[in-house]
Design an enzyme around this catalytic site. Structure first.
Site, PDB file in Angstrom:
ATOM      1  N   ARG A   1       4.146   6.552  -0.442  1.00 51.60           N
ATOM      2  CA  ARG A   1       3.071   5.691   0.064  1.00 51.60           C
ATOM      3  C   ARG A   1       2.461   6.331   1.303  1.00 51.60           C
ATOM      4  O   ARG A   1       3.196   6.814   2.174  1.00 51.60           O
ATOM      5  CB  ARG A   1       3.615   4.305   0.455  1.00 51.60           C
ATOM      6  CG  ARG A   1       3.997   3.433  -0.747  1.00 51.60           C
ATOM      7  CD  ARG A   1       2.766   3.062  -1.553  1.00 51.60           C
ATOM      8  NE  ARG A   1       3.036   2.326  -2.764  1.00 51.60           N
ATOM      9  CZ  ARG A   1       3.289   2.855  -3.968  1.00 51.60           C
ATOM     10  NH1 ARG A   1       3.348   4.174  -4.123  1.00 51.60           N
ATOM     11  NH2 ARG A   1       3.463   2.093  -5.014  1.00 51.60           N
TER      12      ARG A   1
ATOM     13  N   ARG B   1      -0.343   3.567  -7.787  1.00 49.86           N
ATOM     14  CA  ARG B   1      -1.291   2.569  -7.301  1.00 49.86           C
ATOM     15  C   ARG B   1      -2.104   2.928  -6.055  1.00 49.86           C
ATOM     16  O   ARG B   1      -3.289   2.578  -6.001  1.00 49.86           O
ATOM     17  CB  ARG B   1      -0.565   1.230  -7.130  1.00 49.86           C
ATOM     18  CG  ARG B   1      -0.242   0.616  -8.482  1.00 49.86           C
ATOM     19  CD  ARG B   1       0.856  -0.392  -8.408  1.00 49.86           C
ATOM     20  NE  ARG B   1       2.141   0.227  -8.139  1.00 49.86           N
ATOM     21  CZ  ARG B   1       3.277  -0.437  -7.999  1.00 49.86           C
ATOM     22  NH1 ARG B   1       3.280  -1.753  -8.073  1.00 49.86           N
ATOM     23  NH2 ARG B   1       4.413   0.197  -7.782  1.00 49.86           N
TER      24      ARG B   1
ATOM     25  N   ASP C   1       5.664  12.039 -19.304  1.00 50.69           N
ATOM     26  CA  ASP C   1       6.867  11.401 -18.761  1.00 50.69           C
ATOM     27  C   ASP C   1       7.463  10.463 -19.816  1.00 50.69           C
ATOM     28  O   ASP C   1       7.344   9.244 -19.721  1.00 50.69           O
ATOM     29  CB  ASP C   1       6.447  10.642 -17.488  1.00 50.69           C
ATOM     30  CG  ASP C   1       7.579   9.866 -16.841  1.00 50.69           C
ATOM     31  OD1 ASP C   1       8.753  10.176 -17.100  1.00 50.69           O
ATOM     32  OD2 ASP C   1       7.282   8.935 -16.058  1.00 50.69           O
TER      33      ASP C   1
ATOM     34  N   LYS D   1       0.035  12.120 -14.715  1.00 52.43           N
ATOM     35  CA  LYS D   1       1.272  11.768 -15.424  1.00 52.43           C
ATOM     36  C   LYS D   1       0.957  10.686 -16.460  1.00 52.43           C
ATOM     37  O   LYS D   1       0.379   9.646 -16.133  1.00 52.43           O
ATOM     38  CB  LYS D   1       2.314  11.238 -14.444  1.00 52.43           C
ATOM     39  CG  LYS D   1       3.599  10.762 -15.132  1.00 52.43           C
ATOM     40  CD  LYS D   1       4.706  10.473 -14.125  1.00 52.43           C
ATOM     41  CE  LYS D   1       4.755   9.039 -13.658  1.00 52.43           C
ATOM     42  NZ  LYS D   1       5.211   8.067 -14.664  1.00 52.43           N
TER      43      LYS D   1
ATOM     44  N   THR E   1      16.207   5.023 -10.422  1.00 55.17           N
ATOM     45  CA  THR E   1      16.351   4.402  -9.101  1.00 55.17           C
ATOM     46  C   THR E   1      16.425   2.874  -9.210  1.00 55.17           C
ATOM     47  O   THR E   1      16.754   2.204  -8.239  1.00 55.17           O
ATOM     48  CB  THR E   1      15.190   4.787  -8.170  1.00 55.17           C
ATOM     49  OG1 THR E   1      13.985   4.666  -8.914  1.00 55.17           O
ATOM     50  CG2 THR E   1      15.343   6.174  -7.642  1.00 55.17           C
TER      51      THR E   1
ATOM     52  N   LYS F   1      10.795  10.805 -20.885  1.00 56.14           N
ATOM     53  CA  LYS F   1      12.247  10.693 -20.614  1.00 56.14           C
ATOM     54  C   LYS F   1      13.079  10.673 -21.897  1.00 56.14           C
ATOM     55  O   LYS F   1      13.779   9.697 -22.181  1.00 56.14           O
ATOM     56  CB  LYS F   1      12.548   9.440 -19.784  1.00 56.14           C
ATOM     57  CG  LYS F   1      11.833   9.376 -18.448  1.00 56.14           C
ATOM     58  CD  LYS F   1      12.294   8.173 -17.640  1.00 56.14           C
ATOM     59  CE  LYS F   1      11.592   8.035 -16.305  1.00 56.14           C
ATOM     60  NZ  LYS F   1      10.169   7.646 -16.398  1.00 56.14           N
ATOM     61  N   PHE F   2      13.023  11.769 -22.648  1.00 59.18           N
ATOM     62  CA  PHE F   2      13.759  11.806 -23.916  1.00 59.18           C
ATOM     63  C   PHE F   2      15.269  11.687 -23.684  1.00 59.18           C
ATOM     64  O   PHE F   2      15.826  12.312 -22.773  1.00 59.18           O
ATOM     65  CB  PHE F   2      13.470  13.113 -24.669  1.00 59.18           C
ATOM     66  CG  PHE F   2      12.043  13.267 -25.112  1.00 59.18           C
ATOM     67  CD1 PHE F   2      11.369  12.230 -25.759  1.00 59.18           C
ATOM     68  CD2 PHE F   2      11.361  14.455 -24.891  1.00 59.18           C
ATOM     69  CE1 PHE F   2      10.048  12.380 -26.179  1.00 59.18           C
ATOM     70  CE2 PHE F   2      10.046  14.616 -25.306  1.00 59.18           C
ATOM     71  CZ  PHE F   2       9.385  13.581 -25.950  1.00 59.18           C
ATOM     72  N   HIS F   3      15.935  10.888 -24.542  1.00 55.52           N
ATOM     73  CA  HIS F   3      17.388  10.701 -24.462  1.00 55.52           C
ATOM     74  C   HIS F   3      17.869  10.346 -25.861  1.00 55.52           C
ATOM     75  O   HIS F   3      17.661   9.214 -26.326  1.00 55.52           O
ATOM     76  CB  HIS F   3      17.705   9.565 -23.469  1.00 55.52           C
ATOM     77  CG  HIS F   3      19.154   9.397 -23.173  1.00 55.52           C
ATOM     78  ND1 HIS F   3      19.633   8.493 -22.260  1.00 55.52           N
ATOM     79  CD2 HIS F   3      20.239  10.006 -23.673  1.00 55.52           C
ATOM     80  CE1 HIS F   3      20.949   8.563 -22.202  1.00 55.52           C
ATOM     81  NE2 HIS F   3      21.344   9.474 -23.073  1.00 55.52           N
ATOM     82  N   ASP F   4      18.495  11.288 -26.539  1.00 54.25           N
ATOM     83  CA  ASP F   4      18.916  11.060 -27.924  1.00 54.25           C
ATOM     84  C   ASP F   4      19.916  12.158 -28.276  1.00 54.25           C
ATOM     85  O   ASP F   4      20.356  12.902 -27.384  1.00 54.25           O
ATOM     86  CB  ASP F   4      17.660  11.118 -28.837  1.00 54.25           C
ATOM     87  CG  ASP F   4      17.794  10.232 -30.069  1.00 54.25           C
ATOM     88  OD1 ASP F   4      18.839  10.320 -30.754  1.00 54.25           O
ATOM     89  OD2 ASP F   4      16.856   9.453 -30.361  1.00 54.25           O
ATOM     90  N   ILE F   5      20.269  12.288 -29.537  1.00 58.22           N
ATOM     91  CA  ILE F   5      21.175  13.378 -29.901  1.00 58.22           C
ATOM     92  C   ILE F   5      20.450  14.711 -29.675  1.00 58.22           C
ATOM     93  O   ILE F   5      19.211  14.766 -29.689  1.00 58.22           O
ATOM     94  CB  ILE F   5      21.675  13.253 -31.366  1.00 58.22           C
ATOM     95  CG1 ILE F   5      20.500  13.263 -32.345  1.00 58.22           C
ATOM     96  CG2 ILE F   5      22.524  11.995 -31.550  1.00 58.22           C
ATOM     97  CD1 ILE F   5      20.936  13.394 -33.815  1.00 58.22           C
TER      98      ILE F   5
ATOM     99  N   THR G   1      17.536  15.846 -31.993  1.00 59.97           N
ATOM    100  CA  THR G   1      16.316  15.026 -31.915  1.00 59.97           C
ATOM    101  C   THR G   1      15.551  15.309 -30.627  1.00 59.97           C
ATOM    102  O   THR G   1      14.322  15.421 -30.633  1.00 59.97           O
ATOM    103  CB  THR G   1      16.706  13.520 -31.999  1.00 59.97           C
ATOM    104  OG1 THR G   1      17.402  13.331 -33.224  1.00 59.97           O
ATOM    105  CG2 THR G   1      15.506  12.626 -31.943  1.00 59.97           C
TER     106      THR G   1
END
Ligand code: C5P
Length: 230
Positions: A178, A208, A60, A33, A117, A62-66, A69
């Site tokens: 984990r 990690r 990753d 990722k 989250t 996380k597209f957020h737009d009109i 776009t």
């Protein structure tokens, strides 16, 4: 060997650090990722390098737009040849549908983030969303499904409910994993790999516990053997 269900989160700010880790891994045991930090630093060239080594890449961003776009960004992301990309379900139906039509089904997997989250009830109230976090997650996951996307990112603790609600074909990608004997770091609501798969997760995002291990390949192999056959 089945297709790997572990996705290693390459949370690095320099390509060289990511490549040093990836040298120790193998595409038969994990996917990778690349998020905003590493992509901002190293861009499509790094993605190409990782793919040339045979790895499937979850981009990753996380597209957020009109809608227009987001659709254009999804198209470019998919043209890089990545395995999976994501958008924010909070962008709404029109944006999700635009993303879907930019990435034909059966090519790059297209999933959505429901509610981050990191957001608690106070944050939700602040921005004027109605309901409890779980209700919002459920509503946004249904919306994602109804727009024809392939799945959502969700906590492994929500996975069982979403699996039941949305059926077997909906893809659930779960972070916050984990190993049972491992360190928790800053994750709060954690699940073991085994429990996440039993709850219905398809893919596990793990950072990690693998990236900071002495022998990352061995950890991947151990994690895979914990979940094989479930
Ligand atoms: O190191 P760790 O296993 O905690 O890394 C988890 C990865 O999953 C990170 O890239 C983190 O940003 C991402 N993530 C998360 N929790 C979410 C969504 C994404 O930990 N709810």
């Amino acid at each position: 060997m089945n297709a790997p269900r572990i996705i290693v989160a390459l949370d690095f700010s320099r390509a060289i650090d990511a490549l040093r880790l990836v040298e120790k891994l193998d595409p038969s045991v994990c996917r990778l990722k690349v998020g905003k930090e590493l992509f901002t630093a190293a861009g499509p060239q790094l993605i190409e390098k990782l793919m040339l080594q045979g790895f499937d890449i979850f981009l990753d961003l996380k597209f957020h737009d009109i809608p227009n776009t987001v659709a254009s960004a999804c198209k470019v992301a998919s043209s890089l040849g990545v395995w999976m990309v994501n958008v924010h379900a909070l962008g709404g139906r029109k944006m999700l549908m635009a993303a879907r039509s930019a990435i034909p089904q059966g090519t790059t997997k297209l999933i959505a983030v429901t509610l981050l989250t990191s957001m608690d009830q106070d944050d939700i109230d602040d921005i004027g969303l109605q309901g409890k976090p779980q209700q919002i997650v459920e509503r946004l996951a249904r919306l994602t499904d109804s727009c024809g996307l392939d799945g959502v990112v969700c906590s492994a603790l929500e996975a069982a409910h979403l699996r039941q609600l949305l059926g077997g074909d909906f893809c659930l990608v779960t972070p916050g994993i984990r190993p049972s004997d491992g360190q928790v770091d800053d994750q709060k609501r954690i699940t073991t790999p085994q429990q996440a798969i039993l709850n219905g997760a398809n893919y596990l995002v793990i950072g990690r516990p693998i990236t900071q291990a002495q022998d990352p390949l061995l950890i991947c192999q151990q994690l895979n053997s914990e979940i094989t056959g479930l």
